[in-house]
Design a protein around this motif. Structure first.
Motif, PDB file in Angstrom:
ATOM      1  N   ASN A 163       0.830  -1.213   0.000  1.00 30.43           N
ATOM      2  CA  ASN A 163       0.000   0.000   0.000  1.00 30.43           C
ATOM      3  C   ASN A 163       0.860   1.256   0.000  1.00 30.43           C
ATOM      4  O   ASN A 163       0.530   2.249  -0.663  1.00 30.43           O
ATOM      5  N   HIS A 164       1.959   1.221   0.737  1.00 31.95           N
ATOM      6  CA  HIS A 164       2.867   2.371   0.770  1.00 31.95           C
ATOM      7  C   HIS A 164       3.494   2.586  -0.609  1.00 31.95           C
ATOM      8  O   HIS A 164       3.567   3.722  -1.101  1.00 31.95           O
ATOM      9  N   PHE A 165       3.930   1.487  -1.238  1.00 34.07           N
ATOM     10  CA  PHE A 165       4.541   1.577  -2.559  1.00 34.07           C
ATOM     11  C   PHE A 165       3.530   2.103  -3.582  1.00 34.07           C
ATOM     12  O   PHE A 165       3.843   2.972  -4.403  1.00 34.07           O
ATOM     13  N   GLU A 166       2.315   1.578  -3.515  1.00 38.04           N
ATOM     14  CA  GLU A 166       1.257   2.045  -4.413  1.00 38.04           C
ATOM     15  C   GLU A 166       1.015   3.540  -4.245  1.00 38.04           C
ATOM     16  O   GLU A 166       0.871   4.273  -5.225  1.00 38.04           O
ATOM     17  N   LYS A 167       0.955   3.992  -2.993  1.00 42.13           N
ATOM     18  CA  LYS A 167       0.680   5.406  -2.742  1.00 42.13           C
ATOM     19  C   LYS A 167       1.761   6.298  -3.339  1.00 42.13           C
ATOM     20  O   LYS A 167       1.465   7.361  -3.912  1.00 42.13           O
ATOM     21  N   ARG A 168       3.001   5.860  -3.240  1.00 39.28           N
ATOM     22  CA  ARG A 168       4.096   6.665  -3.789  1.00 39.28           C
ATOM     23  C   ARG A 168       4.016   6.739  -5.314  1.00 39.28           C
ATOM     24  O   ARG A 168       4.260   7.786  -5.912  1.00 39.28           O
ATOM     25  N   LEU A 169       3.670   5.620  -5.949  1.00 37.81           N
ATOM     26  CA  LEU A 169       3.509   5.641  -7.402  1.00 37.81           C
ATOM     27  C   LEU A 169       2.298   6.482  -7.804  1.00 37.81           C
ATOM     28  O   LEU A 169       2.330   7.198  -8.813  1.00 37.81           O
ATOM     29  N   PHE A 170       1.218   6.366  -7.038  1.00 38.81           N
ATOM     30  CA  PHE A 170       0.040   7.206  -7.270  1.00 38.81           C
ATOM     31  C   PHE A 170       0.418   8.675  -7.196  1.00 38.81           C
ATOM     32  O   PHE A 170       0.062   9.477  -8.072  1.00 38.81           O
ATOM     33  N   HIS A 171       1.150   9.072  -6.154  1.00 42.33           N
ATOM     34  CA  HIS A 171       1.608  10.464  -6.034  1.00 42.33           C
ATOM     35  C   HIS A 171       2.462  10.854  -7.239  1.00 42.33           C
ATOM     36  O   HIS A 171       2.362  11.969  -7.754  1.00 42.33           O
ATOM     37  N   ALA A 172       3.310   9.902  -7.705  1.00 46.23           N
ATOM     38  CA  ALA A 172       4.228  10.198  -8.811  1.00 46.23           C
ATOM     39  C   ALA A 172       3.478  10.502 -10.106  1.00 46.23           C
ATOM     40  O   ALA A 172       3.963  11.276 -10.943  1.00 46.23           O
ATOM     41  N   THR A 173       2.291   9.928 -10.286  1.00 44.22           N
ATOM     42  CA  THR A 173       1.544  10.208 -11.518  1.00 44.22           C
ATOM     43  C   THR A 173       1.183  11.687 -11.629  1.00 44.22           C
ATOM     44  O   THR A 173       0.993  12.199 -12.734  1.00 44.22           O
ATOM     45  N   PHE A 174       1.131  12.376 -10.492  1.00 46.47           N
ATOM     46  CA  PHE A 174       0.770  13.794 -10.502  1.00 46.47           C
ATOM     47  C   PHE A 174       1.909  14.675 -11.006  1.00 46.47           C
ATOM     48  O   PHE A 174       1.737  15.877 -11.185  1.00 46.47           O
ATOM     49  N   ALA A 175       3.053  14.057 -11.262  1.00 45.79           N
ATOM     50  CA  ALA A 175       4.159  14.782 -11.883  1.00 45.79           C
ATOM     51  C   ALA A 175       4.150  14.604 -13.400  1.00 45.79           C
ATOM     52  O   ALA A 175       5.025  15.133 -14.085  1.00 45.79           O
ATOM     53  N   THR A 176       3.171  13.876 -13.911  1.00 47.17           N
ATOM     54  CA  THR A 176       3.119  13.605 -15.346  1.00 47.17           C
ATOM     55  C   THR A 176       2.103  14.490 -16.061  1.00 47.17           C
ATOM     56  O   THR A 176       1.093  14.900 -15.482  1.00 47.17           O
ATOM     57  N   GLY A 177       2.393  14.748 -17.324  1.00 48.78           N
ATOM     58  CA  GLY A 177       1.437  15.483 -18.138  1.00 48.78           C
ATOM     59  C   GLY A 177       0.196  14.658 -18.425  1.00 48.78           C
ATOM     60  O   GLY A 177      -0.902  15.217 -18.600  1.00 48.78           O
ATOM     61  N   ASP A 178       0.365  13.344 -18.447  1.00 43.94           N
ATOM     62  CA  ASP A 178      -0.779  12.483 -18.764  1.00 43.94           C
ATOM     63  C   ASP A 178      -1.835  12.495 -17.660  1.00 43.94           C
ATOM     64  O   ASP A 178      -3.033  12.392 -17.942  1.00 43.94           O
ATOM     65  N   GLN A 179      -1.408  12.639 -16.416  1.00 46.71           N
ATOM     66  CA  GLN A 179      -2.401  12.755 -15.334  1.00 46.71           C
ATOM     67  C   GLN A 179      -3.190  14.052 -15.501  1.00 46.71           C
ATOM     68  O   GLN A 179      -4.423  14.071 -15.353  1.00 46.71           O
ATOM     69  N   LYS A 180      -2.495  15.126 -15.808  1.00 48.06           N
ATOM     70  CA  LYS A 180      -3.175  16.413 -16.015  1.00 48.06           C
ATOM     71  C   LYS A 180      -4.144  16.322 -17.194  1.00 48.06           C
ATOM     72  O   LYS A 180      -5.281  16.784 -17.127  1.00 48.06           O
ATOM     73  N   GLU A 181      -3.700  15.709 -18.287  1.00 47.69           N
ATOM     74  CA  GLU A 181      -4.542  15.577 -19.472  1.00 47.69           C
ATOM     75  C   GLU A 181      -5.737  14.669 -19.185  1.00 47.69           C
ATOM     76  O   GLU A 181      -6.867  14.981 -19.569  1.00 47.69           O
ATOM     77  N   GLY A 182      -5.506  13.551 -18.512  1.00 44.09           N
ATOM     78  CA  GLY A 182      -6.587  12.606 -18.245  1.00 44.09           C
ATOM     79  C   GLY A 182      -7.681  13.195 -17.385  1.00 44.09           C
ATOM     80  O   GLY A 182      -8.874  13.046 -17.683  1.00 44.09           O
ATOM     81  N   MET A 183      -7.304  13.881 -16.325  1.00 45.01           N
ATOM     82  CA  MET A 183      -8.302  14.458 -15.420  1.00 45.01           C
ATOM     83  C   MET A 183      -8.976  15.680 -16.039  1.00 45.01           C
ATOM     84  O   MET A 183     -10.168  15.903 -15.847  1.00 45.01           O
ATOM     85  N   THR A 184      -8.208  16.471 -16.797  1.00 47.62           N
ATOM     86  CA  THR A 184      -8.798  17.627 -17.480  1.00 47.62           C
ATOM     87  C   THR A 184      -9.806  17.173 -18.528  1.00 47.62           C
ATOM     88  O   THR A 184     -10.901  17.738 -18.652  1.00 47.62           O
ATOM     89  N   ALA A 185      -9.450  16.111 -19.269  1.00 47.96           N
ATOM     90  CA  ALA A 185     -10.362  15.577 -20.282  1.00 47.96           C
ATOM     91  C   ALA A 185     -11.644  15.060 -19.644  1.00 47.96           C
ATOM     92  O   ALA A 185     -12.738  15.236 -20.191  1.00 47.96           O
ATOM     93  N   PHE A 186     -11.518  14.447 -18.487  1.00 53.34           N
ATOM     94  CA  PHE A 186     -12.700  13.949 -17.780  1.00 53.34           C
ATOM     95  C   PHE A 186     -13.615  15.106 -17.386  1.00 53.34           C
ATOM     96  O   PHE A 186     -14.833  15.051 -17.595  1.00 53.34           O
ATOM     97  N   VAL A 187     -13.029  16.152 -16.825  1.00 54.48           N
ATOM     98  CA  VAL A 187     -13.820  17.309 -16.399  1.00 54.48           C
ATOM     99  C   VAL A 187     -14.476  17.995 -17.596  1.00 54.48           C
ATOM    100  O   VAL A 187     -15.616  18.457 -17.530  1.00 54.48           O
ATOM    101  N   GLU A 188     -13.734  18.036 -18.706  1.00 53.37           N
ATOM    102  CA  GLU A 188     -14.247  18.698 -19.903  1.00 53.37           C
ATOM    103  C   GLU A 188     -15.107  17.781 -20.768  1.00 53.37           C
ATOM    104  O   GLU A 188     -15.564  18.175 -21.845  1.00 53.37           O
ATOM    105  N   LYS A 189     -15.300  16.559 -20.310  1.00 55.39           N
ATOM    106  CA  LYS A 189     -16.140  15.566 -20.985  1.00 55.39           C
ATOM    107  C   LYS A 189     -15.702  15.320 -22.433  1.00 55.39           C
ATOM    108  O   LYS A 189     -16.489  15.334 -23.372  1.00 55.39           O
ATOM    109  N   ARG A 190     -14.401  15.084 -22.592  1.00 52.91           N
ATOM    110  CA  ARG A 190     -13.844  14.743 -23.897  1.00 52.91           C
ATOM    111  C   ARG A 190     -12.882  13.572 -23.726  1.00 52.91           C
ATOM    112  O   ARG A 190     -12.540  13.188 -22.604  1.00 52.91           O
TER     113      ARG A 190
END
Length: 288
Positions: free
Chosen positions: A254-281
């Motif tokens: 669980n600790h390892f998973e959490k660190r990788l989860f946090h690391a995704t927030f340093a990626t452009g793909d996390q920003k794009e994925g969540m923005t696309a969800f909010v913008e419904k595209r």
């Protein structure tokens, strides 16, 4: 189907046990025992077919070396997001090549760390799908279990019959099989050499889906396309997190998973994925 951009399929003078053998020319040499191409509408699924039909795709040293080479090529290909490994309708792989092994000595096996290099499949950063038709026995079953997902044709058979040859599985069979199906069934298969069919394999958790023989490969490629449509970077992180579950305690995992989860927030793909969800595209991942 689209062939790999640098792959040319040509007929080859048949090897003595394989009258239907073909090979693929690529930048690093040639393949004698496997067929390699890229599949999917976007050519984003690496496809490797074991091709020793007369030997039921027995895993000889040459085949395993070529498999490693093909995996290296697909790992380095930025377009490829997933890899499918399959055999023929009759056999995924009926086992390791016994003729190559029968006269080996303990000293030779120990000195060369025999079979250690087979783990290359399990070390791939990109998700690997095994499409298993027919026999997946011994080393063939172990090879399938090194993959991340196993799809089976309805006539597939899985087994670890090494005990019948006076030895035991040596490429992860006792370890991965036990983790997949539990102690009792793994013990039964390893100690008796008995096989299980596709439906039993699904029920036990060894495979995730069963398809008619003629649909298996296309369904495996479809799964690869779904995976490849996501962020390749984040897919690698997700794969690493799932694999860690077999190596760590629940708290450590669980600790390892959490660190990788946090690391995704340093990626452009996390920003794009969540923005696309909010913008419904639909998200447009850049693997960054």
């Amino acid at each position: 189907r689209k062939l790999h951009s640098f792959t040319v399929m040509q007929p080859l003078k048949p090897e003595k046990d394989n009258p239907y053998c073909w090979f693929s020319l690529h930048a690093g040499g040639q393949y004698e025992y496997i067929l390699v191409e890229k599949r999917g509408e976007k050519s984003d699924v690496g496809f490797i077919q074991l091709n020793r039909p007369k030997a039921l795709n027995a895993l000889c040293e040459g085949l395993m070396r070529e498999l490693r080479q093909a995996l290296d090529v697909f790992e380095a290909d930025g377009e490829v997001g997933a890899i499918v490994i399959t055999g023929s309708d009759r056999a995924f792989a009926a086992g390791a090549d016994i003729k190559e092994m029968q006269n080996k000595t303990f000293q030779e096996c120990y000195r060369t760390d025999f079979l250690a290099h087979w783990n290359r499949v399990s070390q791939s950063k990109k998700p690997v799908i095994a499409a298993v038709n027919g026999f997946a026995l011994g080393g063939g079953c172990e090879l399938a279990m090194m993959c991340d997902i196993i799809y089976a044709g309805e006539k597939a058979q899985f087994g670890q019959p090494e005990i019948l040859l006076g030895t035991i599985p040596g490429a992860g069979g006792t370890q991965r099989l036990t983790r997949a199906v539990g102690k009792s069934l793994a013990m039964e298969m390893v100690l008796t050499g008995d096989r299980i069919n596709a439906q039993d394999a699904k029920q036990s958790g060894l495979v995730s889906k069963v398809y008619p023989v003629d649909q298996l490969v296309s369904e495996a490629v479809k799964c690869g396309e779904k995976i490849a449509a996501n962020s390749k970077l984040v897919s690698a992180m997700a794969k690493e997190a799932v694999n860690a579950a077999f190596e760590m305690t629940l708290a450590e995992g669980n600790h390892f998973e959490k660190r990788l989860f946090h690391a995704t927030f340093a990626t452009g793909d996390q920003k794009e994925g969540m923005t696309a969800f909010v913008e419904k595209r639909k998200a447009s991942f850049q693997d960054s």
